[in-house]
Design an enzyme around this catalytic site. Sequence first.
Site, PDB file in Angstrom:
ATOM      1  N   PRO A 192       0.833  -1.196   0.000  1.00  0.00           N
ATOM      2  CA  PRO A 192       0.000   0.000   0.000  1.00  0.00           C
ATOM      3  C   PRO A 192       0.866   1.244   0.000  1.00  0.00           C
ATOM      4  O   PRO A 192       1.884   1.295   0.671  1.00  0.00           O
ATOM      5  CB  PRO A 192      -0.790  -0.079   1.307  1.00  0.00           C
ATOM      6  CG  PRO A 192      -0.458  -1.349   1.944  1.00  0.00           C
ATOM      7  CD  PRO A 192       0.761  -1.893   1.286  1.00  0.00           C
ATOM      8  N   GLU A 193       0.451   2.197  -0.780  1.00  0.00           N
ATOM      9  CA  GLU A 193       1.045   3.517  -0.704  1.00  0.00           C
ATOM     10  C   GLU A 193       0.115   4.345   0.190  1.00  0.00           C
ATOM     11  O   GLU A 193      -0.709   3.776   0.898  1.00  0.00           O
ATOM     12  CB  GLU A 193       1.199   4.095  -2.119  1.00  0.00           C
ATOM     13  CG  GLU A 193       2.031   3.176  -3.008  1.00  0.00           C
ATOM     14  CD  GLU A 193       2.257   3.703  -4.420  1.00  0.00           C
ATOM     15  OE1 GLU A 193       2.273   4.930  -4.598  1.00  0.00           O
ATOM     16  OE2 GLU A 193       2.412   2.885  -5.335  1.00  0.00           O
TER      17      GLU A 193
END
Length: 275
Positions: A2-3
């Site tokens: 995940p960013e």
Amino acid sequence: MPELAEAETIRRDLGAIYVGLTIASVTVTGLRSVRRHEDPAEFAARVRGRRLSGAGRRGKYLTLELDSGDVVVAHMGMSGQLLVAAPADEVARHTHVRFAFDGGPDLRFVDPRTFGQMWVTQPVGGTIAELAHLGFDPLEDPDAEKRLEMLMSRPTKLKPLLMDQSRIVGIGNMYADEILHAAGLRPDRPASTVSATETGRLYRSMVSVLEAAIRERGSSLADEQYRDLFGRIGRYQVYHRVYAREGRPCPRCGATVTRVRTGGRSWYFCPGCQE
DNA sequence: ACAAATACCTGTAAGC
DNA sequence: TGCTTACAGGTATTTG
């Protein structure tokens, strides 16, 4: 994996479900996931019996605040997932840490590639020493635009600059490409050649792409590896304009989206409208 | 200071 | 049907 947008989605749901609840037990079965701790039992003992008082985020790191003052810091790496589960649910392959809550569902950390990790630490004066190297948050920092302007004097190429967590937090390979496309700037453009007008456009693109991605609960790619707390995929991939779209027409100018590989990483951009 | 390559892992897809 | 190779959103470290 995940960013910022994915981490923020997880943070909000974690807060809604678990804040106020007490952790009844902690089960560590994947030693690598708690590798900062010499003894996984020490991690479990420090967390067990504590009430969750808040769920925060620093870049791509999630912070679970405990009533003891300790903070559990978690990073998903490439393949990590935090998942809500019923205690009776079968334990999925690659589940490394399980938290059981009083009066709430289990929280499980699943991570096939084991690049993710979590640890418990005591902040000093509100600062988590292990995260002190991180730069500013593009959405949360009130001076974000000014800070971005200050970075633009550097000779660094724009894409690595945006992805450098010690300067700006939360932007990874995927959103860097989408932000630069939205701004009409090539990823290999040296920051020092970017005009004030273009910097303003870059800032607004950064905010609008990240905010839209959060609204859509993040991006899940073809492998659907990103899942939210409930195991659901994100929706923002529908709006991707260049990322993983090599050979397809640019939605803005119709030119063919290009991929270049460098540093073992793919850069996607449109040679027609990014300069 | 910066750029590129590598290491850390497992799973999957593509190519032969 | 195997087998091999390339590739995958992360960070940290090393080399040039």
